[in-house]
Design a protein around this motif. Structure first.
Motif, PDB file in Angstrom:
ATOM      1  N   MET A   1      -1.012  19.840  -1.819  1.00  0.00           N
ATOM      2  CA  MET A   1      -0.274  20.836  -2.828  1.00  0.00           C
ATOM      3  C   MET A   1       1.123  21.513  -2.198  1.00  0.00           C
ATOM      4  N   SER A   2       1.976  21.580  -3.050  1.00  0.00           N
ATOM      5  CA  SER A   2       3.264  22.320  -2.546  1.00  0.00           C
ATOM      6  C   SER A   2       3.366  23.748  -3.036  1.00  0.00           C
ATOM      7  N   ASP A   3       4.338  24.236  -2.706  1.00  0.00           N
ATOM      8  CA  ASP A   3       4.132  25.852  -2.964  1.00  0.00           C
ATOM      9  C   ASP A   3       5.404  25.961  -3.973  1.00  0.00           C
ATOM     10  N   ARG A   4       5.718  25.015  -4.727  1.00  0.00           N
ATOM     11  CA  ARG A   4       7.135  25.352  -5.748  1.00  0.00           C
ATOM     12  C   ARG A   4       6.614  26.486  -6.824  1.00  0.00           C
ATOM     13  N   LEU A   5       5.303  26.657  -7.189  1.00  0.00           N
ATOM     14  CA  LEU A   5       5.048  27.555  -8.079  1.00  0.00           C
ATOM     15  C   LEU A   5       3.897  28.596  -7.673  1.00  0.00           C
ATOM     16  N   LYS A   6       4.135  28.493  -6.253  1.00  0.00           N
ATOM     17  CA  LYS A   6       2.932  29.764  -5.810  1.00  0.00           C
ATOM     18  C   LYS A   6       3.185  30.996  -6.207  1.00  0.00           C
ATOM     19  N   GLY A   7       2.009  31.733  -6.415  1.00  0.00           N
ATOM     20  CA  GLY A   7       2.066  32.895  -6.926  1.00  0.00           C
ATOM     21  C   GLY A   7       2.297  33.271  -8.457  1.00  0.00           C
ATOM     22  N   LYS A   8       2.761  32.113  -9.130  1.00  0.00           N
ATOM     23  CA  LYS A   8       3.021  32.222 -10.488  1.00  0.00           C
ATOM     24  C   LYS A   8       1.611  31.812 -11.349  1.00  0.00           C
ATOM     25  N   ARG A   9       1.743  32.712 -12.724  1.00  0.00           N
ATOM     26  CA  ARG A   9       0.474  32.568 -13.579  1.00  0.00           C
ATOM     27  C   ARG A   9       1.232  31.702 -14.678  1.00  0.00           C
ATOM     28  N   ALA A  10       0.422  30.569 -15.253  1.00  0.00           N
ATOM     29  CA  ALA A  10       0.914  29.529 -16.206  1.00  0.00           C
ATOM     30  C   ALA A  10      -0.002  29.877 -17.407  1.00  0.00           C
ATOM     31  N   PHE A  11       0.469  29.502 -18.584  1.00  0.00           N
ATOM     32  CA  PHE A  11      -0.312  29.337 -19.789  1.00  0.00           C
ATOM     33  C   PHE A  11       0.060  28.192 -20.342  1.00  0.00           C
ATOM     34  N   VAL A  12      -0.712  27.056 -20.692  1.00  0.00           N
ATOM     35  CA  VAL A  12      -0.401  25.864 -21.262  1.00  0.00           C
ATOM     36  C   VAL A  12      -1.320  25.644 -22.432  1.00  0.00           C
ATOM     37  N   THR A  13      -0.485  25.207 -23.589  1.00  0.00           N
ATOM     38  CA  THR A  13      -1.315  24.624 -25.046  1.00  0.00           C
ATOM     39  C   THR A  13      -1.404  23.198 -24.999  1.00  0.00           C
ATOM     40  N   ALA A  14      -2.276  22.652 -25.532  1.00  0.00           N
ATOM     41  CA  ALA A  14      -2.649  21.215 -25.793  1.00  0.00           C
ATOM     42  C   ALA A  14      -2.673  20.368 -24.285  1.00  0.00           C
ATOM     43  N   ALA A  15      -3.550  21.266 -23.574  1.00  0.00           N
ATOM     44  CA  ALA A  15      -3.619  20.730 -22.212  1.00  0.00           C
ATOM     45  C   ALA A  15      -4.614  19.732 -21.726  1.00  0.00           C
ATOM     46  N   SER A  16      -5.385  19.117 -23.107  1.00  0.00           N
ATOM     47  CA  SER A  16      -6.591  18.217 -22.811  1.00  0.00           C
ATOM     48  C   SER A  16      -6.083  16.825 -22.460  1.00  0.00           C
ATOM     49  N   ALA A  17      -4.775  16.514 -22.997  1.00  0.00           N
ATOM     50  CA  ALA A  17      -4.586  15.251 -22.789  1.00  0.00           C
ATOM     51  C   ALA A  17      -3.129  15.119 -22.682  1.00  0.00           C
ATOM     52  N   GLY A  18      -2.407  14.030 -22.406  1.00  0.00           N
ATOM     53  CA  GLY A  18      -1.167  13.661 -22.558  1.00  0.00           C
ATOM     54  C   GLY A  18      -0.105  14.747 -21.656  1.00  0.00           C
ATOM     55  N   ILE A  19       0.936  15.034 -22.328  1.00  0.00           N
ATOM     56  CA  ILE A  19       2.022  15.601 -21.687  1.00  0.00           C
ATOM     57  C   ILE A  19       1.580  17.083 -21.348  1.00  0.00           C
ATOM     58  N   GLY A  20       0.892  17.759 -22.205  1.00  0.00           N
ATOM     59  CA  GLY A  20       0.482  18.957 -21.938  1.00  0.00           C
ATOM     60  C   GLY A  20      -0.783  19.181 -20.558  1.00  0.00           C
ATOM     61  N   ARG A  21      -1.702  18.111 -20.442  1.00  0.00           N
ATOM     62  CA  ARG A  21      -2.404  18.024 -19.544  1.00  0.00           C
ATOM     63  C   ARG A  21      -1.642  17.689 -18.032  1.00  0.00           C
ATOM     64  N   ALA A  22      -0.951  16.856 -18.405  1.00  0.00           N
ATOM     65  CA  ALA A  22       0.083  16.412 -17.016  1.00  0.00           C
ATOM     66  C   ALA A  22       0.725  17.648 -16.614  1.00  0.00           C
ATOM     67  N   CYS A  23       1.127  18.378 -17.424  1.00  0.00           N
ATOM     68  CA  CYS A  23       1.933  19.686 -17.049  1.00  0.00           C
ATOM     69  C   CYS A  23       1.038  20.714 -16.226  1.00  0.00           C
ATOM     70  N   ALA A  24      -0.097  20.871 -17.033  1.00  0.00           N
ATOM     71  CA  ALA A  24      -1.099  22.049 -16.541  1.00  0.00           C
ATOM     72  C   ALA A  24      -1.372  21.548 -15.101  1.00  0.00           C
ATOM     73  N   ILE A  25      -1.895  20.210 -14.713  1.00  0.00           N
ATOM     74  CA  ILE A  25      -2.292  19.540 -13.588  1.00  0.00           C
ATOM     75  C   ILE A  25      -1.236  19.754 -12.574  1.00  0.00           C
ATOM     76  N   ALA A  26       0.151  19.403 -13.061  1.00  0.00           N
ATOM     77  CA  ALA A  26       1.258  19.614 -11.996  1.00  0.00           C
ATOM     78  C   ALA A  26       1.443  21.168 -11.522  1.00  0.00           C
ATOM     79  N   PHE A  27       1.523  21.850 -12.491  1.00  0.00           N
ATOM     80  CA  PHE A  27       1.519  23.301 -12.188  1.00  0.00           C
ATOM     81  C   PHE A  27       0.699  23.782 -11.265  1.00  0.00           C
ATOM     82  N   ALA A  28      -0.663  23.428 -11.482  1.00  0.00           N
ATOM     83  CA  ALA A  28      -1.634  23.786 -10.618  1.00  0.00           C
ATOM     84  C   ALA A  28      -1.616  23.044  -9.159  1.00  0.00           C
ATOM     85  N   ARG A  29      -1.076  22.010  -9.020  1.00  0.00           N
ATOM     86  CA  ARG A  29      -0.670  21.072  -7.733  1.00  0.00           C
ATOM     87  C   ARG A  29       0.432  21.777  -6.856  1.00  0.00           C
TER      88      ARG A  29
END
Length: 244
Positions: A1-29
């Motif tokens: 895990m990197s810290d580029r978004l450390k301390g930030k809170r993100a809200f993601v729509t359409a997160a179950s599949a595709g681009i939304g899912r990849a973004c949610a996972i990338a944000f968490a990582r």
């Protein structure tokens, strides 16, 4: 895990599949605390394996539901709008119902979420909004994408309008305009097009391959992070050269 978004809170729509899912996972990582939403609860459940435990079913077409979940979640630093639908056909194939549904899901859903989350962003004087648009309709016309292109052009205009209205108040708003990306939705459309459907989608990409959701998510991480603090109101093409 990197810290580029450390301390930030993100809200993601359409997160179950595709681009939304990849973004949610990338944000968490990258260190963000992610609240992931979708109408597909089974898909959301699999995000727990990716370290995302805050999930909820959300129909982005339901204004009351969007407002309620915004109240529940509270202030976020990042809002990623990925809900969307690809209608196939020309104007002759687009009924009033097709038009209304496409605009409701592809564009008005973003109006709902931004309107719901923006006030608390403004109180904090910081926030990055990232909307998923498309190269189609924004930079180039695509056959049989009549209403889809219209909605995605609207997303780009909505993005610029929000950016302009709140540029001096700590809010940034950008959109991402992908080319053809290999998602479950796209593969379904390829299958529906016949045995050569996938080859057809690949052939229109100058690089000779499809994009991946993770490549789109990498750009989303940049736009969500402080690295892009001087960037707002921009439609970012990431399309393998499709719009050249």
């Amino acid at each position: 895990m990197s810290d580029r978004l450390k301390g930030k809170r993100a809200f993601v729509t359409a997160a179950s599949a595709g681009i939304g899912r990849a973004c949610a996972i990338a944000f968490a990582r990258q260190g963000a605390s992610v609240f992931a939403t979708d109408i597909d609860e089974n898909g959301l459940a699999t995000l727990k394996n990716e370290g995302i435990t805050d999930t909820a079913r959300l129909d982005a077409r339901d204004t009351a539901a969007v407002n309620a979940i915004a109240d529940k979640v509270g202030r976020v630093d990042i809002l990623l709008n990925a809900a969307g639908f690809v209608h196939h056909g020309t104007i002759l194939d687009c009924t009033d119902e097709d038009w209304d549904f496409s605009f409701d899901l592809n564009a008005k859903s973003m109006h709902r979420t931004i309107r719901a989350f923006l006030p608390k962003m403004l109180e904090a004087r910081r926030g990055s909004i990232v909307n998923i648009s498309s190269g189609a309709g924004v930079f180039k016309a695509a056959p049989n994408r009549y209403v889809y292109s219209a909605t995605k052009a609207a997303v780009a205009a909505l993005t610029r309008a929000v950016a302009a209205d709140f540029v001096g108040k700590g809010i940034r708003c950008n959109c991402i305009c992908p080319g053809t990306v290999q998602t479950p939705s796209m593969l379904g459309r390829a299958a529906a097009a016949g045995p050569d459907g996938l080859e057809m989608f690949v052939s229109r990409q100058p690089m000779g391959r499809l994009g991946t959701p993770e490549e789109i998510a990498a750009l989303a991480v940049y736009l969500a992070s402080d690295e892009s603090s001087f960037t707002t109101g921009v439609a970012h093409a990431i399309d393998g050269g499709w719009t050249l």
